[in-house]
Design an enzyme around this catalytic site. Structure first.
Site, PDB file in Angstrom:
ATOM      1  N   CYS A 112      -2.291  27.761  -5.745  1.00 47.83           N
ATOM      2  CA  CYS A 112      -0.978  27.139  -5.774  1.00 47.83           C
ATOM      3  C   CYS A 112       0.146  28.152  -5.516  1.00 47.83           C
ATOM      4  O   CYS A 112       0.247  28.707  -4.442  1.00 47.83           O
ATOM      5  CB  CYS A 112      -0.801  26.397  -7.093  1.00 47.83           C
ATOM      6  SG  CYS A 112       0.532  25.185  -7.119  1.00 47.83           S
ATOM      7  N   HIS A 113       0.985  28.423  -6.512  1.00 45.94           N
ATOM      8  CA  HIS A 113       2.098  29.367  -6.371  1.00 45.94           C
ATOM      9  C   HIS A 113       1.725  30.807  -6.737  1.00 45.94           C
ATOM     10  O   HIS A 113       2.538  31.709  -6.571  1.00 45.94           O
ATOM     11  CB  HIS A 113       3.297  28.916  -7.218  1.00 45.94           C
ATOM     12  CG  HIS A 113       4.034  27.768  -6.618  1.00 45.94           C
ATOM     13  ND1 HIS A 113       3.598  26.466  -6.724  1.00 45.94           N
ATOM     14  CD2 HIS A 113       5.174  27.725  -5.886  1.00 45.94           C
ATOM     15  CE1 HIS A 113       4.435  25.674  -6.096  1.00 45.94           C
ATOM     16  NE2 HIS A 113       5.407  26.407  -5.576  1.00 45.94           N
TER      17      HIS A 113
END
Length: 190
Positions: A112-113
């Protein structure tokens, strides 16, 4: 899955704002495979996970990144979350901790991030990888080849896009961590 990672000590680096499912599911996969995950964070005490924009569970921190020795871990997992990814990449000790795993050739998994931290550590140049789609420009600017796939394995780096990809991400973590364990000296797993 049971037993592939018996006794392998794995650092899971996260702070407040970590996406709860991206912390919990890989943690569970590691434990089911026999690994011993430890929550490494920016500060002692506990962190608050998030379920997207809502506060989730509180998790007890095992050690701070300033006190953690990368040599004491066989692998690293970086869960996502916008807040988590941004806070972790802004912490010099965390960035150095991540970079040390790459310098030692140990496996690193990010979802994800979390790849923001990898860009900050300057370890994505020449790598094929994925992430949450909004990071693709950041990763390309840092020298990576960004692709839109549920999981990408490039050498010792495992990346994934989002919570929907967790089944593939967790399977890749166990497989790649086990493969790395089979090629490294026995003392890196305990």
């Amino acid at each position: 899955m049971a037993g592939e990672l018996d006794g392998m000590k794995v650092a899971v680096l996260a702070t407040d704002g970590v996406e709860q499912v991206e912390l919990d599911r890989p943690w569970q996969a590691l434990e089911e495979a026999g690994a011993a995950p430890e929550l490494v964070s920016l500060e002692a005490g506990s962190i608050t996970a998030f379920q997207h924009l809502d506060k989730g569970d509180t998790k007890k921190v095992d050690t701070t990144v300033a006190d953690a020795d990368p040599d004491g871990y066989a692998a690293l997992v970086l869960p996502g979350g916008v807040i988590n990814g941004d806070f972790v990449r802004a912490d010099a000790d965390a960035v150095a901790f991540v970079k040390a795993f790459f310098e030692a050739g140990k496996p690193v998994a990010a979802i994800c991030h979390a790849p923001w931290v990898l860009a900050e550590a300057d370890v994505v140049r020449g790598r094929r990888m994925t992430s949450w789609p909004s990071l693709q420009t950041d990763l390309r600017n840092a020298g990576a080849t960004w692709v839109d796939e549920e999981v990408v394995v490039d050498g010792n780096l495992i990346t994934s896009r989002k919570p929907d990809d967790l089944d593939a991400f967790d399977a890749a973590i166990v497989e790649e961590f086990a493969a790395a364990r089979d090629t490294e000296p026995a003392d890196t797993g305990a």
